[in-house]
Design an enzyme around this catalytic site. Structure first.
Site, mmCIF file in Angstrom:
data_model
loop_
_atom_site.group_PDB
_atom_site.id
_atom_site.type_symbol
_atom_site.label_atom_id
_atom_site.label_comp_id
_atom_site.label_asym_id
_atom_site.label_seq_id
_atom_site.Cartn_x
_atom_site.Cartn_y
_atom_site.Cartn_z
ATOM 1 C CB SER A 41 83.705 122.760 21.756
ATOM 2 O OG SER A 41 84.348 123.744 20.974
ATOM 3 C CE1 TYR A 72 83.434 119.814 17.069
ATOM 4 C CE2 TYR A 72 83.308 122.124 17.710
ATOM 5 C CZ TYR A 72 83.866 120.874 17.851
ATOM 6 O OH TYR A 72 84.863 120.683 18.783
#
Length: 269
Positions: free
Chosen positions: A157, A170
């Site tokens: 990401s 995350y």
């Protein structure tokens, strides 16, 4: 004209919808047969609706509509035995494994790191980091044994490159898979297996577009800025699929150990 993955087999985790389904369909369009799995049930700390059995069945339908073969099963990426069973069945059916898309992942938020629950932290790391390890752990020996080289692409990401408030679990997982990728790239290079990460900005998928995420991302006090440099609010799942396709094709035969942003300029802004 033959597709870029003609005669090859691709394993995709988190394949029931969103990016995973897009990867399955895009690679199938280029000639690959597909081994797919997804947990297809709700996890305890995930604040939005997750994929269902019906979603996975739709992925199967779309791949089969392309006249490609697919083995699709429900399996939890956190359970090595379950993942290994899917890989073993798929390789038994198709005879080889060439591409791995370690795509399965969840998202979540907390007000800050010190208010995050242990459960939120543990489940995020288990799915988004340890799940990638278990996917590769199940698949890499099959790729080595087949002797055809291959490509492993891990979905990280833009949060795998920079910090974002309220998402430390995350961010840590998405940074973690970059380190995993770098080690694997060196370990698997002697077998001509290449390992890379892709780093999307916001992607138009059900993980982003749901009631919970809409509230978080629209909160002016949330501190999360997902503004891209290019004049788009988000990219499409197929944009990530196309990057994975390129990384897994012969066009990228000497590309390994890299982190490829598909981020509409987000990281440079």
């Amino acid at each position: 004209m033959a597709g870029r993955l003609e005669g090859k087999v691709a394993l995709i985790s988190g394949a029931a919808r969103g990016q995973g389904r897009s990867h399955a369909v895009r690679l199938a369009q280029e000639g690959a047969d597909i081994i797919a799995f997804d947990v297809c049930r709700q996890l305890g700390t995930v604040p939005y609706p997750m994929a269902t059995s019906e979603d996975l069945e739709e992925t199967v339908r779309q791949v089969e509509d392309l006249d490609r073969r697919i083995v699709a099963r429900e399996a939890d990426v956190r359970e090595l035995g379950a993942v290994q069973a899917v890989v073993d069945e798929g390789v038994g059916e198709f005879g080889r494994l060439d591409v791995v898309c370690a795509n399965a992942g969840i998202a979540g938020f907390a007000e800050n790191t010190w208010s995050m629950t242990e459960e939120q932290w543990d489940e995020m790391i288990a799915v988004n980091l340890t799940g990638v390890f278990k996917t590769v752990r199940a698949a890499a020996p099959k790729m080595i044994e087949a002797g055809n080289g291959g490509s492993i692409v891990i979905t990280s990401s833009t949060a795998g490159v920079k910090g974002m408030p309220g998402t430390a679990h995350y961010v840590a997982a998405k940074h973690g898979v970059v380190g995993l990728m770098r080690s694997l790239a060196n370990e698997l290079a002697p077998y001509s297996i290449r390992v890379n990460t892709v780093h999307p900005t916001g992607v138009n998928t059900p993980m982003i577009h749901n009631e919970f995420m809409d509230q978080v991302l629209s909160n002016p006090d949330g501190g999360i800025n997902l503004t891209n440099a290019l004049p788009v609010s988000e990219v499409e799942a197929v944009d990530i699929s196309n990057a994975i396709l390129w990384l897994s094709s012969d066009e990228a035969r000497y590309v390994t150990g890299v982190s490829l942003p598909v981020d509409a300029g987000f990281l440079g802004k």
